[in-house]
Design an enzyme around this catalytic site. Structure first.
Site, short mmCIF file in Angstrom:
data_model
loop_
_atom_site.label_atom_id
_atom_site.label_comp_id
_atom_site.label_asym_id
_atom_site.label_seq_id
_atom_site.Cartn_x
_atom_site.Cartn_y
_atom_site.Cartn_z
N HIS A 79 0.84 -1.21 0.00
CA HIS A 79 0.00 0.00 0.00
C HIS A 79 0.88 1.26 0.00
O HIS A 79 0.66 2.18 -0.79
CB HIS A 79 -0.90 -0.03 1.24
N GLU A 80 1.87 1.28 0.89
CA GLU A 80 2.73 2.46 0.96
C GLU A 80 3.60 2.60 -0.28
O GLU A 80 3.85 3.72 -0.75
CB GLU A 80 3.59 2.40 2.22
N GLU A 135 -6.14 6.77 -1.45
CA GLU A 135 -6.11 5.58 -0.59
C GLU A 135 -6.71 4.37 -1.31
O GLU A 135 -6.23 3.25 -1.12
CB GLU A 135 -6.85 5.84 0.71
#
Length: 207
Positions: A79-80, A135
């Protein structure tokens, strides 16, 4: 800004042979991007910072190593990395810089206080909306690198953890798990993953 933020949250670089460094290197290789500087900090959270893809730092909260499975932790790392590969960090930095410049310009011109507040809060709402959209894409990348089940599982665990405190709370808009409106609800993120709304729009990730 990055150095001061990392110092404020208690960031410590990871060793090259650590689980975090090995996972980040493997997943960054699958995205065909340089391996970021990686490290840990005390909060149960995660974030990525940097000016561009060649100058990024990825931080994972030490408590996540106890709370998440190996697959879920990889999903958070993915995700990061998604924020890094998509250019989110630079866009958010530029928007923050523009917001600050507009407010200072208004002050310099002697405009009324109400105008300064309108500029400031208008820019803040736009930045938060942009942050919410990013996100979903980062979740999709994390799922593509691992599995949507791993990403969903990580979201559920993180949703049950307490929000950041102290200096980490001040920096929370950078983070994976935020008490502010910079992130969509966990339910919305899980639904997007289950429906593969964003995953289907991604290019194929290297195996």
């Amino acid at each position: 800004a990055r150095d001061s933020t990392l110092k404020a949250v208690g960031f410590e670089p990871a060793t090259a042979d650590s689980e975090l460094a090995r996972s980040a290197a493997h997943l960054a290789g699958r995205l065909d991007i340089p391996v970021p500087t990686v490290g840990v900090f005390p909060e149960a959270n995660a974030f990525a910072m940097g000016q561009d893809i060649d100058d990024a730092t990825l931080a994972i909260g030490q408590p996540l190593f106890d709370k998440l499975t190996s697959a879920q932790l990889d999903a958070v790392i993915g995700h990061e990395l998604g924020h890094i590969v998509s250019g989110d960090m630079r866009r958010m930095m530029l928007m923050r810089t523009f917001q600050g410049a507009m407010v200072w310009f208004a002050c310099f011109q002697g405009l009324k206080q109400v105008v300064r507040w309108v500029i400031c809060w208008g820019a803040e709402l736009y930045i938060m909306a942009s942050s919410r959209r990013r996100e979903f894409w980062a979740d999709a990348i994390g799922a593509a690198l691992t599995s949507k089940e791993a990403m969903i599982g990580a979201l559920r665990v993180l949703d049950g953890l307490p929000p950041p405190t102290g200096e980490a709370e001040v920096q929370a808009r950078f983070m994976f798990h935020s008490p502010f409106a910079s992130h969509p609800s966990t339910a919305a993120r899980i639904e997007a993953l289950e429906q593969e709304t964003y995953i289907r729009q991604l290019p194929l990730v290297r195996g």
